[in-house]
Scaffold this active site. Sequence first.
Site, PDB file in Angstrom:
ATOM      1  N   ARG A  69      51.269  21.033 -94.733  1.00 53.03           N
ATOM      2  CA  ARG A  69      50.056  20.012 -95.184  1.00 53.03           C
ATOM      3  C   ARG A  69      49.310  20.422 -96.405  1.00 53.03           C
ATOM      4  NH1 ARG A  69      51.175  19.226 -89.515  1.00 53.03           N
ATOM      5  NH2 ARG A  69      52.086  17.206 -89.377  1.00 53.03           N
ATOM      6  N   ASP A 127      57.791  19.270 -92.849  1.00 55.98           N
ATOM      7  CA  ASP A 127      57.037  18.093 -91.982  1.00 55.98           C
ATOM      8  C   ASP A 127      56.988  16.952 -93.045  1.00 55.98           C
ATOM      9  OD1 ASP A 127      55.379  16.789 -90.502  1.00 55.98           O
ATOM     10  OD2 ASP A 127      54.717  18.600 -89.307  1.00 55.98           O
ATOM     11  N   HIS A 147      58.764  14.051 -87.736  1.00 57.66           N
ATOM     12  CA  HIS A 147      58.047  14.986 -88.534  1.00 57.66           C
ATOM     13  C   HIS A 147      59.029  15.431 -89.837  1.00 57.66           C
ATOM     14  CE1 HIS A 147      54.153  15.379 -87.197  1.00 57.66           C
ATOM     15  NE2 HIS A 147      54.599  15.475 -85.698  1.00 57.66           N
ATOM     16  N   ASP A 184      58.180  17.675 -81.563  1.00 52.54           N
ATOM     17  CA  ASP A 184      57.072  16.930 -81.245  1.00 52.54           C
ATOM     18  C   ASP A 184      56.997  15.484 -81.678  1.00 52.54           C
ATOM     19  OD1 ASP A 184      56.707  18.637 -83.697  1.00 52.54           O
ATOM     20  OD2 ASP A 184      54.755  18.286 -83.547  1.00 52.54           O
ATOM     21  N   GLU A 185      56.147  15.049 -81.322  1.00 52.63           N
ATOM     22  CA  GLU A 185      55.599  13.744 -81.782  1.00 52.63           C
ATOM     23  C   GLU A 185      56.730  12.771 -82.488  1.00 52.63           C
ATOM     24  OE1 GLU A 185      50.976  14.897 -82.545  1.00 52.63           O
ATOM     25  OE2 GLU A 185      52.470  15.380 -84.190  1.00 52.63           O
ATOM     26  N   TRP A 230      51.610  22.980 -76.045  1.00 58.53           N
ATOM     27  CA  TRP A 230      50.580  22.795 -76.992  1.00 58.53           C
ATOM     28  C   TRP A 230      49.633  21.807 -76.193  1.00 58.53           C
ATOM     29  CZ3 TRP A 230      49.387  18.272 -79.719  1.00 58.53           C
ATOM     30  CH2 TRP A 230      50.388  17.262 -79.834  1.00 58.53           C
ATOM     31  N   TYR A 279      43.849  25.915 -80.686  1.00 59.95           N
ATOM     32  CA  TYR A 279      44.225  25.387 -81.986  1.00 59.95           C
ATOM     33  C   TYR A 279      42.951  25.420 -83.128  1.00 59.95           C
ATOM     34  CZ  TYR A 279      48.311  22.371 -81.241  1.00 59.95           C
ATOM     35  OH  TYR A 279      49.577  22.109 -81.058  1.00 59.95           O
ATOM     36  N   TRP A 298      46.757  24.465 -88.186  1.00 62.02           N
ATOM     37  CA  TRP A 298      47.437  23.449 -88.978  1.00 62.02           C
ATOM     38  C   TRP A 298      46.468  23.137 -89.915  1.00 62.02           C
ATOM     39  CZ3 TRP A 298      51.984  21.837 -87.096  1.00 62.02           C
ATOM     40  CH2 TRP A 298      52.230  22.101 -85.792  1.00 62.02           C
ATOM     41  N   THR A 299      47.047  22.544 -90.828  1.00 63.37           N
ATOM     42  CA  THR A 299      46.099  22.721 -92.475  1.00 63.37           C
ATOM     43  C   THR A 299      46.020  21.213 -93.033  1.00 63.37           C
ATOM     44  OG1 THR A 299      48.224  23.172 -93.556  1.00 63.37           O
ATOM     45  CG2 THR A 299      47.051  25.155 -92.781  1.00 63.37           C
ATOM     46  N   GLU A 300      45.990  20.080 -92.176  1.00 66.54           N
ATOM     47  CA  GLU A 300      45.658  18.812 -92.970  1.00 66.54           C
ATOM     48  C   GLU A 300      44.279  19.282 -93.639  1.00 66.54           C
ATOM     49  OE1 GLU A 300      46.903  19.453 -89.801  1.00 66.54           O
ATOM     50  OE2 GLU A 300      47.802  17.481 -89.372  1.00 66.54           O
TER      51      GLU A 300
HETATM   52  C1  ACM Z   1      51.585  19.411 -82.542  1.00 68.26           C
HETATM   53  O1  ACM Z   1      50.462  19.732 -82.568  1.00 68.26           O
HETATM   54  N1  ACM Z   1      51.835  18.255 -82.977  1.00 68.26           N
HETATM   55  C2  ACM Z   1      52.681  20.506 -82.119  1.00 68.26           C
END
Ligand code: ACM
Length: 548
Positions: A152, A181, A252, A314-315, A381, A406, A456-458
């Site tokens: 990100r 990603d 992703h 994930d997702e 998670w 997180y 996470w680095t958004e």
């Molecule tokens: C995640 O936070 N989507 C693993």
Amino acid sequence: MQTPLPLLPRPSKETRGAGEFVLGPNTSLAGPEQLQGVALWLQGALRPATGHAFPWHAGEDGPAAKSGTISLGLDATLRAEAYRLEVSTSGVQLFGGDEAGVFHGCQTLLQLLPAGIFRAGQLPGIHWAVAACTVEDSPRFGWRGAMLDVVRHFLPKREILRFIDLMAMHKLNTLHLHLTDDQGWRMEILRYPRLTEIGSWRTETQIGAGTDAPLDGRPHGGYYTQADLREIVAYAAARFITVVPEIETPGHVQAALAAYPELGVHGTPMEVHTRWGINFNVLNMEDSTVEFFRNVFDEVMDVFPGRWIGVGGDECPKDQWREDPRSQQRAAELGLDGVDGLQGWFIAQMDRHMTARGRRILGWDEILENELAPEATVLSWRGMAGAQTAARRGHDVVCCPDDLAYLDYRQSELPTEPIPVSIALGVADVYGFDPVPAELDADAAGHILGGQANLWTEYIDSPRTLDYMAFPRLCAMAEALWSPAGRDLARFMPRLQDHLGRLEAAGVEFRQDAGPLPWQQRPGIAGRPESREERAAHIANITASILD
Ligand code: ACM
């Protein structure tokens, strides 16, 4: 009661002695040849601030109480990563169960010195003394990790190396690198050069939260060559840290699809994604796509020698597969009940490939929604539901529940918090994290390998912001993962205060107790704060599918 030693993480056992050992121009290092790597690391850590040379005498038979010497040795009666440190007025004796144990003992020794030892240049007038003491110590968990999302926002190699040093200072031993990603592909893959030629840059980046958030109009990107990544692996290994790479599949993946559209369900050209959130563009499930990722993972396994290889998982929305006749046909060809099984099928293909090379896959807890090979390791998670289910089914588990681990989440309720994402997660919350769910019996609890903090680095777009978000919460995580079970916040906080002096000396721009400094405040980033109740309800809702 004795004043506790100023150590973080807290050791298993400590005793204060009388007097102190003073480092001076005649202090030397000694120990068996096998410990030369650790000894030279210690020499490098002691020299800059003290200005003393600390000559290394290899080949001595381990610790002997030689005056003026820091003696290193191995002790087969100690566990892996364990150490025993004895400081007397005449010298230091440090035994480890293995080289890693000796290294962790060196970190403890540094923390017993004035904080100035963490400065990179010589300081006049410091009395470089270590109080006499004995420390006996070993980690509670074998997986003490931090995950860096370098997609990100790209983190330059030198900053990863600096982060590894900070991890080592906290006795963390696993660096999980999130390398691919939707918004970027960060690892050079020799066989598929377009992955980085096209996939490592995006044209612009979303500012703030929400689908209508503005874009900044500035290209962002970068990638690591395989030589860079081998260097990172070696640098980490010299600090007894394993690097776990992660290549996201089968969702992703938009950066990969931008480079090779034929991997996608529709095969249509697209750009590297410029927005955050969950993305509908997923891999198609053709044999050629499986082959592509087997080849990618072959190169990943060549560069990263550790046991675990992350496959994401994930997702992954199933919408494109549901609407696509070929995906439906493919699911039928594979004998699956419907397209919802495709995700599990793909992960199983990757698992088979990695297992054949003696590795283990690591995937986010969504991989529990399908049949899963027993040797797969699960990252829990979405709270701890995944940890419970996975451990009961016999999978190894790494715990990183978002509400405790997180570190991209905001740190307080203050309106000045620079990144108003999700719930307020303070250092005391992280300190309270216990990776072993109370509901598990001893057998299942044995599958909990440990835990990790995820960055996470958004909204973490620079090393300065990374420092602010990681510290001091990562210090609390380190103690949760290293120290014996049981927490005492009132005794942790004074030790943390001492420790912040070390971080300051090391140049870390940690969050101040009083809140963010003016330069850390970022008006204009519209976040999406949540309450703990809202977050818990949301997580409970989406994890229903993995609770047995
Ligand atoms: C995640 O936070 N989507 C693993």
